[in-house]
Design an enzyme around this catalytic site. Structure first.
Site, short mmCIF file in Angstrom:
data_model
loop_
_atom_site.label_atom_id
_atom_site.label_comp_id
_atom_site.label_asym_id
_atom_site.label_seq_id
_atom_site.Cartn_x
_atom_site.Cartn_y
_atom_site.Cartn_z
N THR A 32 37.31 65.10 25.10
CA THR A 32 35.75 65.78 24.60
C THR A 32 35.66 65.66 22.96
OG1 THR A 32 36.58 67.66 26.04
CG2 THR A 32 34.62 68.15 24.76
N ARG A 61 31.11 66.56 39.50
CA ARG A 61 32.05 67.69 38.71
C ARG A 61 31.46 67.82 37.28
NH1 ARG A 61 35.22 67.65 33.81
NH2 ARG A 61 36.96 69.26 34.08
N VAL A 62 31.39 69.10 37.03
CA VAL A 62 30.99 69.77 35.51
C VAL A 62 32.14 70.55 35.09
CG1 VAL A 62 29.46 71.10 34.37
CG2 VAL A 62 28.64 69.58 35.88
N GLY A 63 32.52 70.08 33.98
CA GLY A 63 33.56 70.90 33.32
C GLY A 63 33.15 72.08 32.25
N ASP A 64 34.02 72.44 31.52
CA ASP A 64 33.71 73.50 30.33
C ASP A 64 32.89 73.22 29.30
OD1 ASP A 64 36.00 72.19 29.57
OD2 ASP A 64 36.18 73.70 27.98
N THR A 121 38.44 71.95 23.92
CA THR A 121 38.74 70.68 24.77
C THR A 121 40.10 70.96 25.74
OG1 THR A 121 39.47 68.45 24.34
CG2 THR A 121 39.75 70.00 22.51
N GLY A 122 39.85 70.34 26.86
CA GLY A 122 41.00 70.63 27.55
C GLY A 122 40.70 70.64 28.94
N GLY A 148 39.36 71.41 31.72
CA GLY A 148 37.95 72.27 31.90
C GLY A 148 38.05 73.37 32.81
#
Lengths: 340, 340
Positions: free
Chosen positions: B207, B235-238, B258-259, B261
């Site tokens: 990220t 898929r959607v992350g954080d 960042t990581g 998600g």
């Protein structure tokens, strides 16, 4: 000898009584409770016929009873939440599933989320067009994928892969919502700026949701919505956002929100209630009142929440004229309300 | 008379000094600072050539200097955040914009969010395929629409309506990311369960993000990402989730995460840091350490955050072997790091 054992037992019992932080329940008294909502907004008595009012109360009761049966039979809070929400999704009365509002393109785009307070597992979907019960797809995302959130066509591909039957957009159609879209479009043509679009009347938002505490003390929360009438550009509100519209944590509470989603996202409403309980040791009532009746009001965010804590306390604050809501306790006692 | 005025002035100055909660700055000393990250993960020295390492340091410095210039010239923290992130998005080194990872379908799908700590305004996009700088589109959603989050085609329609030129998917292509996808697909064919997919190696997430404090004391945060290599099903992350990957509030701090998600969403990471500062009066360092090095580690969530508070303190905790990161202060002093 027997006397000494009795004395030990007595002391143990007294100590256990003194150090227990929460009331203890015998099996029969262990609370298992469910609360649901069918959206908050400008719901005015003068706009609701006696017949319609009756229909809302009946449908809320039906959903509460179905969820209660799950809990009574030893089912999980997650199952009770999903069961109750499916009934509200299947009813044309609420803005979720069948009866959802139309986008500006005349389509139906549905969002939902579910969260397990025991494991903090969560599942969420946004922008689905062919899913009869988005809450069940959110649960599948939680349980059958390594992900938390899936959007659009991707979410539907996942649904198919899991064996879920897709439905045609026609299934969701209701005349009432179609007429609302036409009204909004007529109003819109008089407006000058998209930026200043207001979403303050009942026609424009609505959601359904449920929170539950089961017999073994696990909390769960779920929310499902069609979003806002005439919504554009793939807009996503707070319902499928973990921490905003939906949150559950056995340490604190389970929350499902309904209202002007943009404000609820920016205020991280559901998690804020949990954080106030955890970090400031507020009660469920004080934490939810603080967020909905104070912070959100100052911020300009219209809406409400339903929430339940690990002891079975329920709070349902809302800062709008009405919120379709109800709860049922372990004895099957139902309360449903619409206005203040 | 002059003596009395001098006395009043002296007393006023002493009182002002005593009651000031935070250090006071003359115009020259008022801190304006920027921190950025280029992703956290299993970044090992043995896998990074001296040449590559140099390239990362140089690009981080370039982004920091550009953001610093904005702040130095009296620009907003929002502008500094956007400027720095655009440089990282335009670089093939990072998993955002050009150089983003591929989905399982061989496409590039980009997410981003930005938040203004002064007004709590926020904008977010997910699943965009033709937006050169998703961070700029997120800002447009914030400033030119009544919404917070837009996904997929809808977000791109909004971009076009705002006059943004769309780019072809080819623009984002890099050989390195394409090879990563092939590797992931080869590994995947040996796996039995989608549910058990692990995302723990550097190739799989990344990220970019920035947080800033400007001369007038306003905080801002932004995050942009390509998500995870071989991601499926929309898929959607954080990163685009306000409160999870991105959050800013002048009362507390600005955070970009960042990581992994999925864990960051469920832990509501960015807002949790803010809540610990607001409700438990923890310092920025203690709050971010608590969340990243304690809560997230116990929870199993690999990654890190960069954050800045209203006094210009910066913290950049991460629980992975490395995180591309750097900061610049009001004197233009730059620090960049990759490993511990």
């Amino acid at each position: 000898m027997l006397k000494r054992i009795s004395l030990y037992l007595l002391i143990t019992l007294i100590l256990a009584f003194l150090i227990s932080e929460t009331p203890t329940y015998s099996n029969a008294e262990q609370p298992f409770r469910l609360a649901i909502h069918g959206g908050a907004g400008v719901i005015l008595r003068e706009n609701l016929s006696a017949e319609d009012e009756k229909a809302y109360h009946e449908k809320l009761s039906e959903a509460l009873q179905a969820g209660h049966q799950v809990l009574k039979n030893g089912g999980k809070s997650l199952d009770a939440v999903e069961t109750a929400i499916k009934i509200l999704e299947d009813s044309p009365l609420f803005n979720a599933g069948k009866g959802a509002v139309f986008t500006s393109e005349g389509t139906i785009e549905l969002d939902a989320a579910i969260m397990d307070g025991a494991s903090l597992a969560a599942g969420s979907v946004a922008g689905t067009k062919h899913i009869k019960n988005p809450i069940s797809l959110a649960r599948m995302v939680m349980e059958k994928s390594p992900h938390v959130m899936m959007v659009g066509n991707g979410a539907e591909k996942f649904a198919q892969k899991q064996g879920m039957t897709l439905v045609d957009q026609k299934y969701f159609f209701t005349k009432r919502r179609f007429e609302q879209l036409q009204k909004e479009k007529a109003k819109e043509s008089k407006k000058t700026s998209f930026l200043k679009t207001q979403l303050h009347d009942e026609n424009k938002f609505g959601t359904v949701g449920a929170v539950a505490l089961d017999k073994i003390g696990n909390l769960a929360a779920g929310t499902s919505t069609g979003g806002t009438t005439n919504k554009k550009f793939g807009r996503v509100g707070d319902a499928p956002i973990i921490g905003a519209g939906t949150y559950a944590n056995n340490q604190t509470c389970a929350v499902s929100a309904t209202g002007h989603g943009e404000y609820f996202i920016r205020a991280v409403v559901a998690y804020d209630i949990s954080a106030l309980m955890q970090y400031q040791k507020l009660s469920l009532k004080d934490a939810s009142d603080k967020v909905v009746m104070d912070k959100l009001v100052k911020f300009g965010g219209a809406g409400g929440v339903i929430c339940i804590d690990k002891d079975g306390n329920i709070a349902m604050p809302f800062n709008t004229p009405g919120m379709y809501r109800g709860s049922i306790d372990e004895n099957g006692k139902i309360t449903t309300s619409i206005f203040r």
